[in-house]
Design a protein around this motif. Structure first.
Motif, PDB file in Angstrom:
ATOM      1  N   MET A   1       0.845  -1.180   0.000  1.00 16.76           N
ATOM      2  CA  MET A   1       0.000   0.000   0.000  1.00 16.76           C
ATOM      3  C   MET A   1       0.887   1.238   0.000  1.00 16.76           C
ATOM      4  O   MET A   1       1.753   1.385   0.836  1.00 16.76           O
ATOM      5  N   ASN A   2       0.665   2.095  -0.943  1.00 14.04           N
ATOM      6  CA  ASN A   2       1.371   3.365  -0.971  1.00 14.04           C
ATOM      7  C   ASN A   2       0.711   4.339  -0.011  1.00 14.04           C
ATOM      8  O   ASN A   2      -0.421   4.142   0.405  1.00 14.04           O
ATOM      9  N   GLN A   3       1.411   5.411   0.301  1.00 13.52           N
ATOM     10  CA  GLN A   3       0.828   6.457   1.132  1.00 13.52           C
ATOM     11  C   GLN A   3      -0.230   7.195   0.324  1.00 13.52           C
ATOM     12  O   GLN A   3       0.039   7.619  -0.803  1.00 13.52           O
ATOM     13  N   PRO A   4      -1.398   7.394   0.886  1.00 13.13           N
ATOM     14  CA  PRO A   4      -2.429   8.143   0.170  1.00 13.13           C
ATOM     15  C   PRO A   4      -2.149   9.647   0.196  1.00 13.13           C
ATOM     16  O   PRO A   4      -1.335  10.133   0.979  1.00 13.13           O
ATOM     17  N   VAL A   5      -2.858  10.350  -0.663  1.00 10.69           N
ATOM     18  CA  VAL A   5      -2.866  11.816  -0.687  1.00 10.69           C
ATOM     19  C   VAL A   5      -4.168  12.245  -0.034  1.00 10.69           C
ATOM     20  O   VAL A   5      -5.224  11.646  -0.276  1.00 10.69           O
ATOM     21  N   PHE A   6      -4.112  13.277   0.800  1.00 11.62           N
ATOM     22  CA  PHE A   6      -5.305  13.796   1.464  1.00 11.62           C
ATOM     23  C   PHE A   6      -5.528  15.239   1.029  1.00 11.62           C
ATOM     24  O   PHE A   6      -4.573  16.013   0.922  1.00 11.62           O
ATOM     25  N   ARG A   7      -6.773  15.584   0.813  1.00 13.09           N
ATOM     26  CA  ARG A   7      -7.156  16.969   0.542  1.00 13.09           C
ATOM     27  C   ARG A   7      -8.142  17.386   1.624  1.00 13.09           C
ATOM     28  O   ARG A   7      -9.077  16.658   1.926  1.00 13.09           O
ATOM     29  N   GLY A  57      12.521   6.294   4.398  1.00 11.57           N
ATOM     30  CA  GLY A  57      12.052   5.137   5.150  1.00 11.57           C
ATOM     31  C   GLY A  57      13.126   4.060   5.148  1.00 11.57           C
ATOM     32  O   GLY A  57      14.302   4.371   5.240  1.00 11.57           O
ATOM     33  N   PRO A  58      12.751   2.807   5.007  1.00 13.01           N
ATOM     34  CA  PRO A  58      11.441   2.300   4.610  1.00 13.01           C
ATOM     35  C   PRO A  58      10.468   2.283   5.786  1.00 13.01           C
ATOM     36  O   PRO A  58      10.850   2.039   6.924  1.00 13.01           O
ATOM     37  N   TRP A  59       9.225   2.550   5.490  1.00 12.38           N
ATOM     38  CA  TRP A  59       8.162   2.525   6.487  1.00 12.38           C
ATOM     39  C   TRP A  59       7.206   1.388   6.157  1.00 12.38           C
ATOM     40  O   TRP A  59       7.062   1.012   4.999  1.00 12.38           O
ATOM     41  N   PRO A  60       6.549   0.849   7.170  1.00 12.91           N
ATOM     42  CA  PRO A  60       5.521  -0.152   6.880  1.00 12.91           C
ATOM     43  C   PRO A  60       4.470   0.428   5.929  1.00 12.91           C
ATOM     44  O   PRO A  60       4.291   1.644   5.852  1.00 12.91           O
ATOM     45  N   TRP A  77       5.067  19.501   7.629  1.00  9.53           N
ATOM     46  CA  TRP A  77       4.786  18.091   7.389  1.00  9.53           C
ATOM     47  C   TRP A  77       4.049  17.479   8.570  1.00  9.53           C
ATOM     48  O   TRP A  77       4.028  18.033   9.666  1.00  9.53           O
ATOM     49  N   VAL A  78       3.461  16.308   8.306  1.00 10.66           N
ATOM     50  CA  VAL A  78       2.873  15.457   9.335  1.00 10.66           C
ATOM     51  C   VAL A  78       3.425  14.053   9.118  1.00 10.66           C
ATOM     52  O   VAL A  78       3.880  13.720   8.023  1.00 10.66           O
ATOM     53  N   LEU A  79       3.397  13.257  10.174  1.00  7.80           N
ATOM     54  CA  LEU A  79       3.911  11.899  10.062  1.00  7.80           C
ATOM     55  C   LEU A  79       2.994  10.918  10.762  1.00  7.80           C
ATOM     56  O   LEU A  79       2.255  11.275  11.682  1.00  7.80           O
ATOM     57  N   LEU A  80       3.072   9.698  10.315  1.00  8.46           N
ATOM     58  CA  LEU A  80       2.463   8.545  10.965  1.00  8.46           C
ATOM     59  C   LEU A  80       3.472   7.419  10.747  1.00  8.46           C
ATOM     60  O   LEU A  80       3.572   6.872   9.645  1.00  8.46           O
ATOM     61  N   ASP A  84       9.582   6.857  17.259  1.00 11.15           N
ATOM     62  CA  ASP A  84      11.028   7.097  17.143  1.00 11.15           C
ATOM     63  C   ASP A  84      11.645   6.295  16.001  1.00 11.15           C
ATOM     64  O   ASP A  84      12.802   5.891  16.068  1.00 11.15           O
ATOM     65  N   ALA A  85      10.859   6.043  14.967  1.00 10.77           N
ATOM     66  CA  ALA A  85      11.260   5.295  13.771  1.00 10.77           C
ATOM     67  C   ALA A  85      11.547   3.827  14.067  1.00 10.77           C
ATOM     68  O   ALA A  85      12.109   3.134  13.240  1.00 10.77           O
ATOM     69  N   GLN A  86      11.171   3.347  15.264  1.00 10.38           N
ATOM     70  CA  GLN A  86      11.462   1.966  15.641  1.00 10.38           C
ATOM     71  C   GLN A  86      10.240   1.180  16.087  1.00 10.38           C
ATOM     72  O   GLN A  86      10.203  -0.029  15.930  1.00 10.38           O
ATOM     73  N   GLY A  87       9.244   1.829  16.694  1.00 13.69           N
ATOM     74  CA  GLY A  87       8.043   1.142  17.149  1.00 13.69           C
ATOM     75  C   GLY A  87       8.241   0.456  18.483  1.00 13.69           C
ATOM     76  O   GLY A  87       9.209   0.711  19.163  1.00 13.69           O
ATOM     77  N   PRO A  88       7.323  -0.386  18.884  1.00 15.34           N
ATOM     78  CA  PRO A  88       6.209  -0.913  18.102  1.00 15.34           C
ATOM     79  C   PRO A  88       5.006   0.035  17.989  1.00 15.34           C
ATOM     80  O   PRO A  88       4.197  -0.104  17.087  1.00 15.34           O
ATOM     81  N   ALA A  89       4.880   0.985  18.928  1.00 14.06           N
ATOM     82  CA  ALA A  89       3.751   1.917  18.857  1.00 14.06           C
ATOM     83  C   ALA A  89       3.857   2.771  17.592  1.00 14.06           C
ATOM     84  O   ALA A  89       4.950   3.004  17.073  1.00 14.06           O
ATOM     85  N   ILE A  90       2.720   3.249  17.112  1.00 11.58           N
ATOM     86  CA  ILE A  90       2.689   4.136  15.946  1.00 11.58           C
ATOM     87  C   ILE A  90       2.416   5.547  16.434  1.00 11.58           C
ATOM     88  O   ILE A  90       1.471   5.783  17.197  1.00 11.58           O
ATOM     89  N   GLU A  91       3.263   6.466  16.006  1.00 16.30           N
ATOM     90  CA  GLU A  91       3.126   7.853  16.454  1.00 16.30           C
ATOM     91  C   GLU A  91       2.669   8.756  15.327  1.00 16.30           C
ATOM     92  O   GLU A  91       2.947   8.511  14.159  1.00 16.30           O
TER      93      GLU A  91
END
Length: 171
Positions: A1-7, A57-60, A77-80, A84-91
């Protein structure tokens, strides 16, 4: 799955690209922008390498960084991503140029990422680590529904569980 674009009503929130590096560097050079965030801001080569690595990345699947634009202008920018780029939690996180502060842009850009995380990715919870002195980010977190849950080093870890987010949509 690629990252979506949001408007949104005012913004385009699109996957961050290598071409965004200079704008990210310029934003981070504004002293107030990185005041509450640990990072390699003082050393140009390390700073550039950090931004480039975070962009790549690479990001999941479905996770990463998104650039916030309005009328083609870089606002931040925003991130998900894994915490800390390691997890397991998603920030979830946000950073804006100083000129874009105080207009609800961070909240507007981050809200579709919450929806994406909970509805598309099925995440059980999303967290944000925020310096307790960063009043502006604390307000954004509150508007998004994130609640301070625990101390994590110098940061307060805010969290929103999927069931809380869903319940807030039913009101």
């Amino acid at each position: 799955m690629n990252q979506p674009v949001f408007r949104t009503a005012r913004l385009l929130v699109r996957p961050r690209r290598p071409g965004d590096t200079e704008a990210c560097l310029a934003m981070d050079r504004e002293p107030e922008v990185t005041r509450f965030i640990d990072g390699p801001w003082g050393e140009e080569a390390n700073h550039r390498a950090f931004i480039e690595a975070r962009t790549r990345g690479p990001w999941p699947p479905g996770l990463g960084y998104w650039t916030i634009e309005r009328a083609g202008e870089f606002l931040g920018w925003v991130l998900l991503i894994p915490e800390d780029a390691q997890g397991p939690a998603i920030e979830i996180g946000w950073r804006l140029r100083r000129a874009a502060w105080g207009r609800g842009i961070a909240t507007e850009a981050a809200a579709p990422l919450l929806r994406h995380g909970f509805m598309t990715l099925g995440l059980p919870a999303i967290i944000a680590g925020i310096d307790p002195e960063n009043a502006a980010s604390l307000r954004v977190a509150a508007k998004l529904g994130l609640v301070a849950r625990e101390r994590a080093g110098r940061y307060l870890r805010h969290a929103l569980r999927r069931e809380e987010w869903l319940a807030s949509r039913e009101d």
